[in-house]
Design an enzyme around this catalytic site. Structure first.
Site, PDB file in Angstrom:
ATOM      1  N   HIS A   5      64.646   8.274 -31.383  1.00  0.00           N
ATOM      2  CA  HIS A   5      65.868   7.799 -30.732  1.00  0.00           C
ATOM      3  C   HIS A   5      66.418   8.784 -29.709  1.00  0.00           C
ATOM      4  O   HIS A   5      66.438   9.984 -29.937  1.00  0.00           O
ATOM      5  CB  HIS A   5      66.928   7.539 -31.817  1.00  0.00           C
ATOM      6  CG  HIS A   5      68.228   7.033 -31.303  1.00  0.00           C
ATOM      7  ND1 HIS A   5      69.425   7.661 -31.563  1.00  0.00           N
ATOM      8  CD2 HIS A   5      68.521   5.954 -30.541  1.00  0.00           C
ATOM      9  CE1 HIS A   5      70.405   6.986 -30.984  1.00  0.00           C
ATOM     10  NE2 HIS A   5      69.890   5.947 -30.364  1.00  0.00           N
ATOM     11  N   ASP A  27      67.356   6.240 -22.800  1.00  0.00           N
ATOM     12  CA  ASP A  27      68.521   5.582 -22.206  1.00  0.00           C
ATOM     13  C   ASP A  27      68.454   5.671 -20.684  1.00  0.00           C
ATOM     14  O   ASP A  27      68.158   6.733 -20.131  1.00  0.00           O
ATOM     15  CB  ASP A  27      69.807   6.251 -22.700  1.00  0.00           C
ATOM     16  CG  ASP A  27      69.902   6.245 -24.211  1.00  0.00           C
ATOM     17  OD1 ASP A  27      70.075   5.152 -24.773  1.00  0.00           O
ATOM     18  OD2 ASP A  27      69.788   7.325 -24.832  1.00  0.00           O
ATOM     19  N   HIS A  41      72.447   9.313 -22.071  1.00  0.00           N
ATOM     20  CA  HIS A  41      73.238   8.474 -22.965  1.00  0.00           C
ATOM     21  C   HIS A  41      74.726   8.674 -22.742  1.00  0.00           C
ATOM     22  O   HIS A  41      75.451   7.740 -22.449  1.00  0.00           O
ATOM     23  CB  HIS A  41      72.878   8.763 -24.435  1.00  0.00           C
ATOM     24  CG  HIS A  41      73.453   7.773 -25.396  1.00  0.00           C
ATOM     25  ND1 HIS A  41      74.804   7.708 -25.694  1.00  0.00           N
ATOM     26  CD2 HIS A  41      72.870   6.792 -26.135  1.00  0.00           C
ATOM     27  CE1 HIS A  41      75.019   6.739 -26.560  1.00  0.00           C
ATOM     28  NE2 HIS A  41      73.861   6.158 -26.842  1.00  0.00           N
ATOM     29  N   ASP A  85      66.420   1.700 -23.181  1.00  0.00           N
ATOM     30  CA  ASP A  85      67.746   1.190 -23.517  1.00  0.00           C
ATOM     31  C   ASP A  85      68.569   1.203 -22.231  1.00  0.00           C
ATOM     32  O   ASP A  85      69.058   2.252 -21.804  1.00  0.00           O
ATOM     33  CB  ASP A  85      68.372   2.075 -24.595  1.00  0.00           C
ATOM     34  CG  ASP A  85      69.704   1.546 -25.087  1.00  0.00           C
ATOM     35  OD1 ASP A  85      70.209   0.568 -24.507  1.00  0.00           O
ATOM     36  OD2 ASP A  85      70.267   2.123 -26.043  1.00  0.00           O
TER      37      ASP A  85
END
Length: 275
Positions: A5, A27, A41, A85
């Site tokens: 992640h 991200d 992020h 993302d």
């Protein structure tokens, strides 16, 4: 798939793969002209994580290409799937198409190397807002118009906002994505909060039904051994985590080692796995 992640700096690719991840999530933020700008992020993010790591998108994509291109000195064979993302919050429903078009062009140039000996990882474009479904349309159209429609075989789709599943299905159809056409469905919440498995169970039921739209289901963000066990018992396909080694250890436990294994490049991430 063990999905590392918030991998937003190039050095973190090795860090997470070394811990056991065979997939990463990155991200992507956009500028005022709908151009992907940073792998970043920002705050808030998961508890116990530094929210401000970043690279310029072009640099990150080149680093990612090297990590997923056989023969490169930076090649990591285990890394087979990347989730982007996409922080589309600053896009509107009208600029989402442009954002998708520009992002596809950027991937084509910096990751797929113009379609010649680029990175081999499968790609998931993950969008938080179902109203931005045109991002997918723009992305797909750009690859078709550039003569690289074949690369869509490497691309999957996810709406990550925990919306109603029927609403997600409708948004995918509006984007031109058919049922089970490379569709991953996420479900989860930041590690700072607790969430039941209701969403996971609903998505898994859809995946396994004869008339579902989901190809694969992943759960985020898992930290603890107990939560990892619960996710595997719910029969998810992927687990997104800040600690890949925890999930590796859970997979090696007696209860799971004969039921699950790590995905390899030969496993098609778009195929429905018949249990």
């Amino acid at each position: 798939w063990i999905m590392g992640h918030m991998v937003n700096e190039i050095y973190q690719i090795d860090e997470f793969v070394d811990l056991g991840a065979n997939s990463i999530e990155t991200d992507i933020t956009f500028d005022d002209d709908a151009m992907a700008e940073y792998s970043y992020h920002g705050v808030p993010c998961d508890c116990m994580r530094w929210c401000h790591k970043w690279e310029y998108v072009n640099d990150f994509l080149e680093g990612l290409r090297r990590a997923t291109t056989p023969g490169d000195s930076k090649y990591r064979k285990q890394l087979i799937l990347v989730v982007f993302d996409l922080k589309t919050g600053d896009l509107s429903s009208s600029t989402a198409y442009k954002g998708g078009k520009l992002f596809a062009e950027k991937l084509l140039r910096y990751y797929w190397n113009g379609g010649s000996n680029g990175g081999r990882a499968y790609i998931i474009i993950s969008i938080p807002d179902i109203d931005h479904y045109a991002f997918i349309s723009g992305f797909r159209d750009a690859l078709k118009k550039s003569g690289h429609e074949d690369l869509l075989a490497k691309v999957g789709y996810d709406f990550s906002g925990n919306d109603d599943l029927n609403s997600i299905r409708s948004a995918l159809h509006k984007a031109g994505v058919k049922d089970r056409e490379h569709v991953w469905q996420s479900g989860g919440i930041t590690n700072c909060l607790l969430r039941s498995l209701d969403r996971v169970n609903e998505a898994v039921k859809n995946r396994d039904s004869s008339n579902g739209y989901i190809s694969k289901m992943y759960y985020w963000t898992i930290e603890k051994y107990a939560t990892g066990r619960d996710a595997l018992n719910a029969e998810v396909d992927g687990i997104m985590t800040n600690y890949p080694d925890v999930i590796v250890n859970v997979l090696n436990e007696d209860s799971f080692k004969n039921r699950f294994r790590m995905a390899t490049f030969d496993d098609n991430p778009w195929e429905l796995f018949k249990r």
